[in-house]
Scaffold this motif. Structure first.
Motif, mmCIF file in Angstrom:
data_model
loop_
_atom_site.group_PDB
_atom_site.id
_atom_site.type_symbol
_atom_site.label_atom_id
_atom_site.label_comp_id
_atom_site.label_asym_id
_atom_site.label_seq_id
_atom_site.Cartn_x
_atom_site.Cartn_y
_atom_site.Cartn_z
ATOM 1 N N ILE A 1 -6.214 -7.453 -0.077
ATOM 2 C CA ILE A 1 -5.490 -6.212 0.223
ATOM 3 C C ILE A 1 -6.234 -5.025 -0.386
ATOM 4 O O ILE A 1 -6.430 -3.989 0.262
ATOM 5 C CB ILE A 1 -4.050 -6.285 -0.317
ATOM 6 C CG1 ILE A 1 -3.226 -7.284 0.507
ATOM 7 C CG2 ILE A 1 -3.386 -4.903 -0.287
ATOM 8 C CD1 ILE A 1 -1.860 -7.582 -0.083
ATOM 9 N N CYS A 2 -6.662 -5.175 -1.620
ATOM 10 C CA CYS A 2 -7.372 -4.080 -2.293
ATOM 11 C C CYS A 2 -8.675 -3.734 -1.590
ATOM 12 O O CYS A 2 -9.084 -2.570 -1.554
ATOM 13 C CB CYS A 2 -7.655 -4.456 -3.745
ATOM 14 S SG CYS A 2 -6.181 -4.582 -4.782
ATOM 15 N N ILE A 3 -9.341 -4.730 -1.041
ATOM 16 C CA ILE A 3 -10.623 -4.501 -0.368
ATOM 17 C C ILE A 3 -10.424 -3.939 1.035
ATOM 18 O O ILE A 3 -11.108 -2.991 1.446
ATOM 19 C CB ILE A 3 -11.438 -5.807 -0.309
ATOM 20 C CG1 ILE A 3 -11.858 -6.235 -1.719
ATOM 21 C CG2 ILE A 3 -12.663 -5.641 0.588
ATOM 22 C CD1 ILE A 3 -12.533 -7.593 -1.772
ATOM 23 N N LYS A 4 -9.472 -4.484 1.768
ATOM 24 C CA LYS A 4 -9.355 -4.172 3.198
ATOM 25 C C LYS A 4 -8.443 -2.993 3.510
ATOM 26 O O LYS A 4 -8.655 -2.286 4.501
ATOM 27 C CB LYS A 4 -8.841 -5.412 3.945
ATOM 28 C CG LYS A 4 -9.792 -6.602 3.897
ATOM 29 C CD LYS A 4 -9.167 -7.813 4.578
ATOM 30 C CE LYS A 4 -10.069 -9.034 4.507
ATOM 31 N NZ LYS A 4 -9.439 -10.223 5.149
ATOM 32 N N ASN A 5 -7.417 -2.774 2.697
ATOM 33 C CA ASN A 5 -6.437 -1.732 2.999
ATOM 34 C C ASN A 5 -6.934 -0.393 2.463
ATOM 35 O O ASN A 5 -6.816 -0.099 1.276
ATOM 36 C CB ASN A 5 -5.085 -2.081 2.401
ATOM 37 C CG ASN A 5 -3.978 -1.142 2.852
ATOM 38 O OD1 ASN A 5 -4.243 -0.002 3.233
ATOM 39 N ND2 ASN A 5 -2.747 -1.597 2.809
ATOM 40 N N THR A 6 -7.475 0.430 3.346
ATOM 41 C CA THR A 6 -8.091 1.691 2.922
ATOM 42 C C THR A 6 -7.065 2.743 2.514
ATOM 43 O O THR A 6 -7.448 3.823 2.068
ATOM 44 C CB THR A 6 -8.983 2.246 4.038
ATOM 45 O OG1 THR A 6 -8.198 2.429 5.228
ATOM 46 C CG2 THR A 6 -10.129 1.295 4.343
ATOM 47 N N THR A 7 -5.782 2.444 2.656
ATOM 48 C CA THR A 7 -4.752 3.387 2.205
ATOM 49 C C THR A 7 -4.360 3.138 0.748
ATOM 50 O O THR A 7 -3.645 3.938 0.162
ATOM 51 C CB THR A 7 -3.486 3.305 3.079
ATOM 52 O OG1 THR A 7 -2.838 2.036 2.863
ATOM 53 C CG2 THR A 7 -3.830 3.453 4.548
ATOM 54 N N LYS A 8 -4.829 2.022 0.177
ATOM 55 C CA LYS A 8 -4.454 1.661 -1.188
ATOM 56 C C LYS A 8 -5.387 2.335 -2.187
ATOM 57 O O LYS A 8 -6.596 2.100 -2.192
ATOM 58 C CB LYS A 8 -4.536 0.146 -1.391
ATOM 59 C CG LYS A 8 -3.478 -0.659 -0.669
ATOM 60 C CD LYS A 8 -2.140 -0.543 -1.361
ATOM 61 C CE LYS A 8 -1.113 -1.457 -0.691
ATOM 62 N NZ LYS A 8 0.236 -1.142 -1.140
ATOM 63 N N SER A 9 -4.830 3.158 -3.057
ATOM 64 C CA SER A 9 -5.591 3.739 -4.158
ATOM 65 C C SER A 9 -4.630 4.088 -5.288
ATOM 66 O O SER A 9 -3.596 4.716 -5.059
ATOM 67 C CB SER A 9 -6.350 4.990 -3.706
ATOM 68 O OG SER A 9 -7.211 5.445 -4.726
ATOM 69 N N GLY A 10 -4.950 3.651 -6.485
ATOM 70 C CA GLY A 10 -4.071 3.879 -7.620
ATOM 71 C C GLY A 10 -2.850 2.985 -7.619
ATOM 72 O O GLY A 10 -1.879 3.257 -8.318
ATOM 73 N N ALA A 11 -2.905 1.885 -6.872
ATOM 74 C CA ALA A 11 -1.747 0.998 -6.748
ATOM 75 C C ALA A 11 -1.798 -0.118 -7.785
ATOM 76 O O ALA A 11 -2.868 -0.558 -8.210
ATOM 77 C CB ALA A 11 -1.684 0.393 -5.346
#
Length: 286
Positions: free
Chosen positions: A221-231
């Motif tokens: 999820i951290c690698i592929k989901n480009t909307t994830k930051s600071g999660a």
């Protein structure tokens, strides 16, 4: 992940080793930084033998030192041209509770130097390599459920891991400045070293554990989901989920604050872009 390069600290065994093996199976180039030289070198030798080519390297790395972090990431870039993912996983737990231990500076500082300061230093060095990429890149920190919970027997460890989440959440703006996202995984798989006579370990032994499969799902999820930051992404026995940030205290903001924040959000990004350019030049000159 085919032909991508992932740098993994603490990758010689445990969680780091599983992550290294999983992403090597997906054809990624693997760079392991650790202090367990024999185990790390054995692991990368096996990967290279199976591939019939250099697809993995080991670099002796004490994450608490900037020079070791620089050497790790510069070697990764030199060997494989770029760094796409950094999994900052190195950590210790052997001094997780020193409340009534002798007053010793080294004993007190060691867990913070590795588990928190090592994360800060690793992030800063990784950024200077990954900001040059034209494609989305990801930094993933292996935190802990103790980033939110506070078992008394792990007080120093709790403090360090709380700090990790504060660091990650503070950097959620990075995609607006460069092409790097940072997120944290929190899990229930920590090895805390010497158990001594601490009665809490009976509780720890009774805790359900998350699986390595679930951990890999969270990293994906951290690698592929480009909307994830600071999660902060929880890795628990019942699966993966986001751990939300606490709400803003209502009495600490008003209309004027909100207007100032809107201006700040724009000015902050422009300021950090300038600072990043300066940092990149300084790094390349040293």
């Amino acid at each position: 992940m085919e032909n991508k390069t992932i740098v993994i600290t603490g990758g010689s065994r445990g969680i780091g080793k599983t992550v290294a093996e999983t992403y090597r199976q997906r054809k990624a180039n693997i760079v392991i930084g650790d202090i367990r030289d024999a185990e790390g070198e054995k692991l990368v030798a096996k990967m290279n033998e199976e591939a019939g080519a250099k697809v993995a390297i080991y670099v002796h790395t004490d994450v608490s030192h900037y020079e070791d972090n620089r050497h790790l990431f510069r070697t990764a870039e030199s060997e494989f041209n770029r760094v796409d993912v950094a999994f900052l996983n190195a950590g210790i737990g052997s001094t997780s509770n020193t409340l009534f231990a002798p007053l010793d500076d080294d004993r007190e500082e060691s867990i913070f130097n590795v588990d928190l300061i090592g994360v800060v230093k690793g992030t800063k060095v990784a950024l200077l390599h990954m900001a040059k990429n034209k494609e989305d890149s990801a930094i993933i920190i292996n935190a802990s459920t103790c980033s939110f919970q506070t078992p008394p027997a792990m007080s120093a460890y709790n403090a360090a891991k709380h700090g990790v989440i504060g660091w990650v959440r503070s950097l959620d703006f990075l995609p607006k400045v460069c092409n790097v996202r940072i997120n944290a995984n929190t899990d229930l798989m920590t090895d805390l070293g010497d158990r001594s006579i601490e009665p809490y370990w009976k509780v720890a032994d009774a805790l359900p554990r998350a699986s390595m499969k679930t951990l890999i799902q969270a990293i994906d999820i951290c690698i592929k989901n480009t909307t994830k930051s600071g999660a902060a992404i929880l890795v628990l026995p019942d699966g993966v989920s986001d751990f939300p940030r606490p709400a803003v205290f209502e009495s600490t903001v008003n209309e004027a604050t909100n207007k100032a924040l809107e201006i700040y959000k724009v000015e902050m990004v422009e300021q950090y872009k300038k600072e990043l350019d300066i940092a990149l030049k300084r790094y390349s000159d040293n």
